[in-house]
Structures are given as structure tokens and as C-alpha cells.
Enzyme design. Sequence first.
Site, short mmCIF file in Angstrom:
data_model
loop_
_atom_site.label_atom_id
_atom_site.label_comp_id
_atom_site.label_asym_id
_atom_site.label_seq_id
_atom_site.Cartn_x
_atom_site.Cartn_y
_atom_site.Cartn_z
N MET A 119 -23.31 30.36 0.84
CA MET A 119 -22.77 30.95 2.06
C MET A 119 -21.68 31.98 1.76
O MET A 119 -21.46 32.90 2.55
CB MET A 119 -22.26 29.87 3.01
CG MET A 119 -23.38 28.96 3.53
SD MET A 119 -24.91 29.81 4.02
CE MET A 119 -24.39 30.65 5.48
N GLU A 177 -20.18 33.87 5.22
CA GLU A 177 -20.15 32.96 6.36
C GLU A 177 -19.54 31.63 5.96
O GLU A 177 -19.57 31.24 4.79
CB GLU A 177 -21.55 32.73 6.91
CG GLU A 177 -22.15 33.96 7.56
CD GLU A 177 -23.49 33.70 8.20
OE1 GLU A 177 -23.86 32.52 8.38
OE2 GLU A 177 -24.18 34.68 8.52
N ILE A 231 -34.47 31.49 19.34
CA ILE A 231 -35.91 31.43 19.07
C ILE A 231 -36.67 32.59 19.72
O ILE A 231 -37.64 33.10 19.18
CB ILE A 231 -36.51 30.06 19.48
CG1 ILE A 231 -37.97 29.95 19.06
CG2 ILE A 231 -36.38 29.82 20.97
CD1 ILE A 231 -38.19 29.91 17.59
N ILE A 290 -30.82 37.75 2.65
CA ILE A 290 -31.76 36.93 1.88
C ILE A 290 -31.00 35.81 1.18
O ILE A 290 -29.86 36.01 0.73
CB ILE A 290 -32.53 37.78 0.84
CG1 ILE A 290 -33.60 36.95 0.13
CG2 ILE A 290 -31.59 38.46 -0.14
CD1 ILE A 290 -34.54 37.78 -0.74
N GLY A 346 -33.32 33.26 -10.22
CA GLY A 346 -33.56 33.72 -11.58
C GLY A 346 -35.02 33.81 -11.96
O GLY A 346 -35.36 33.99 -13.13
N GLY A 393 -37.20 36.01 -10.35
CA GLY A 393 -37.75 37.28 -9.89
C GLY A 393 -38.27 37.27 -8.47
O GLY A 393 -38.90 38.23 -8.03
N ALA A 448 -36.56 37.33 -5.63
CA ALA A 448 -35.80 38.17 -4.69
C ALA A 448 -36.41 39.57 -4.58
O ALA A 448 -36.57 40.09 -3.47
CB ALA A 448 -34.33 38.25 -5.10
N LEU A 504 -29.89 44.89 -8.20
CA LEU A 504 -31.20 44.54 -7.65
C LEU A 504 -31.50 45.40 -6.42
O LEU A 504 -32.60 45.96 -6.31
CB LEU A 504 -31.25 43.06 -7.29
CG LEU A 504 -32.51 42.60 -6.56
CD1 LEU A 504 -33.75 42.78 -7.43
CD2 LEU A 504 -32.35 41.15 -6.12
N TYR A 505 -30.55 45.51 -5.52
CA TYR A 505 -30.77 46.32 -4.31
C TYR A 505 -31.01 47.78 -4.67
O TYR A 505 -31.87 48.44 -4.08
CB TYR A 505 -29.61 46.17 -3.34
CG TYR A 505 -29.49 44.79 -2.74
CD1 TYR A 505 -30.60 44.13 -2.22
CD2 TYR A 505 -28.27 44.12 -2.70
CE1 TYR A 505 -30.50 42.86 -1.68
CE2 TYR A 505 -28.16 42.86 -2.15
CZ TYR A 505 -29.28 42.23 -1.64
OH TYR A 505 -29.17 40.97 -1.10
#
Length: 173
Positions: free
Chosen positions: A28, A33, A50, A87, A95, A97, A99, A133-134
Site C-alpha cells: 500500500m 494509501e 460496482i 497495478i 519479479g 515479469g 507487470a 519499467l514504466y
Amino acid sequence: MNSQLTLRALERGDLRFIHNLNNNRNIMSYWFEEPYESFDELEELYNKHIHDNAERRFVVEDAQKNLIGLVELIEINYIHRSAEFQIIIAPEHQGKGFARTLINRALDYSFTILNLHKIYLHVAVENPKAVHLYEECGFVEEGHLVEEFFINGRYQDVKRMYILQSKYLNRSE
């Protein structure tokens, strides 16, 4: 193996998995958050959102139907055609891969199904692996927010990163 990952809509039966993620302080903190949400509180949020068209929440399953993580598009704005991306990969599946695969699936959904123009995210400056990564997935830094979130007893700077539909759709051409 990553090709066997499936995104599907979050269902009520997934709430225990989400509850476990939401009660993990380390996870978190990356979402900026507060951890330690009660299950009743989570159920109330689920019931409230929902039918909310400004949000899309997906759980990630592998071929054996094991839950791997959570992907969210929130703050969906249908006038400006933008949304925030989030995400979480469960700690036991990090770890591997996953993501990168899931980011691309979420972007594909955002740009080819929802026809959004821009996807943005917030990432801690102190999380260089996520920033990298991004960037590899096509996100570009849009801004640096100073002392934006209070996490683990102190304020942290974050980067706001984005990717446009046109860049994503033209990436392989």
C-alpha cells in the site's frame, strides 16, 4: 507463461484476495494509501463502486486460476478521455515479469476498447525499478510533485508519468 495471464473484472469473490493486498503495508505504500482496511469497509467500497463508470478494476489470473494481482483504471474522464493507472502484483508473484505484460494489456484495453487518449500514473521517485519499467512500457515523465504523499513517516516526491494513445498505437510501426 506470461501469455497465460488473464485480466478479468473484479468480482465479489475476489475481495479476500484484495483484502490481503490492502492489508500489506509495503504494497500500500507504493499506492500511497493507508493500509489495514477492514473487510467490511472493502465490501462497502465494492458495493459503492460496482456500477461506477469512472473506474475499471481487474484481477489477474494465471492458467491455473491463481490470483496474481490487481490492475485498475480510476478517475476515468470520458470528456478528456484520460484515466489513472494502478497495478499491484502479489508479493509471491513479483519479479517474474508479470507487470510488463499486465501494463501492456491494460494499455491495450484503455486505448483500443475504451478509446482513451491518455493514461497517467504516479510513482515514487524512490522507486527507480518501477520508474524504469514504466519508461520501458512507453510512459514519459510529465511532472515532479514535491512532497506529495505522506508514506512511512515522511513526505515523498512522486513522478507523474503518462502515455498517449497515439504513441502506444504507433509503437511497433
